[in-house]
Scaffold this motif. Structure first.
Motif: not given
Length: 263
Positions: A205-207, A210-215, A221-226
């Motif tokens: 959840r902490f990611l 850093v992802v677009p708010p809508a996602l 939707a956090r896979d790219h941040a991962t």
């Protein structure tokens, strides 16, 4: 380390791999994508998750472990139960990934010591039901390191050898977003404890910050941040990263390795 949740209530995939045959097929897919280790879990540890019995946990994971081990995969099992740990190592698992670091079951250290398995000791406070209320630190890096040292001491007292031990800062376990980012930024303090370090940030959840708010509310939707966290963790000396989506992360850690090799 690719994740296979054989649970009906995982936060990250909603039980998508709960069926044994589907879980095995998914693990094979992760291996073809570049996973070095498959981490099989039979109990959700998301905040608020209810525990399952060791018997139910073993019934979920053992068929998956046995099938993958027969095929030569390096298998880790995510469990806090000593009885499950003993059963899965007997079935071919090589790593016991204990998110409680031995706090949930006092028999875990002895079980791992007898089995000779690699033992991932994660930092945690409380249980999935209570951990969010325990995310209080004056200095999160110093306190997590001190508490991990204590868990290592207890594991050694139970017979675990130093070469078996891997440490995990426990991102998201009794930690808020600020705590998680601070620990990631100071992985050198964790590696300085003298053991390999596993980082498990995937889809947490902490990611969402850093992802677009809508996602932000969607775990996938956090896979790219991962992937970005994985590259930076590898660059900072992590032994392994535990992820749900392997292909991009495998590329990321190889890039980090090439970068370090040419410094």
């Amino acid at each position: 380390m690719g994740v296979v949740n054989v649970t009906p209530d995982s936060f990250s995939d909603g039980g998508q791999w709960y069926d044994t045959d589907v879980a095995i097929a998914h693990a094979r897919h992760l291996l073809t994508q570049g996973a070095d280790i498959i981490d099989v879990g039979g109990e959700s540890t998301r905040p608020g998750a209810a525990p399952v019995t060791p018997a139910e946990e073993a019934a979920r994971v053992l068929p998956v472990v046995e099938a993958l081990a027969r095929e030569g995969a390096v298998v880790s099992v995510d469990t806090v139960n000593a009885a499950t740990a003993e059963a899965v190592v007997a079935a071919g698992a090589q790593i016991v990934n204990d998110v409680s670091g031995g706090l949930a079951d006092a028999a875990m250290a002895g079980a791992v010591a007898r089995a000779g398995a690699v033992y991932v000791i994660q930092h945690w406070r409380g249980t999935p039901e209570t951990m969010n209320s325990l995310a209080v630190y004056d200095d999160v890096v110093a306190e997590v390191c001190a508490e991990l040292r204590d868990r290592v001491h207890q594991a050694r007292a139970g017979g675990v050898r130093d070469h078996q031990i891997v440490l995990d800062p426990g991102l998201g376990f009794a930690k808020n977003a600020e705590h998680n980012w601070t620990l990631l930024a100071h992985l050198d303090a964790l590696t300085a404890l003298g053991h390999p370090v596993l980082v498990g940030a995937s889809r947490k959840r902490f990611l969402s910050g850093v992802v677009p708010p809508a996602l932000a509310a969607e775990p996938l939707a956090r896979d790219h941040a991962t992937t970005a966290v994985s590259a930076l963790a590898a660059q900072s000396g992590a032994w392994a990263v535990r992820v749900h989506e392997v292909a991009a992360t495998a590329d990321a850690v190889r890039v980090a390795a090439a970068w370090r090799a040419h410094r």
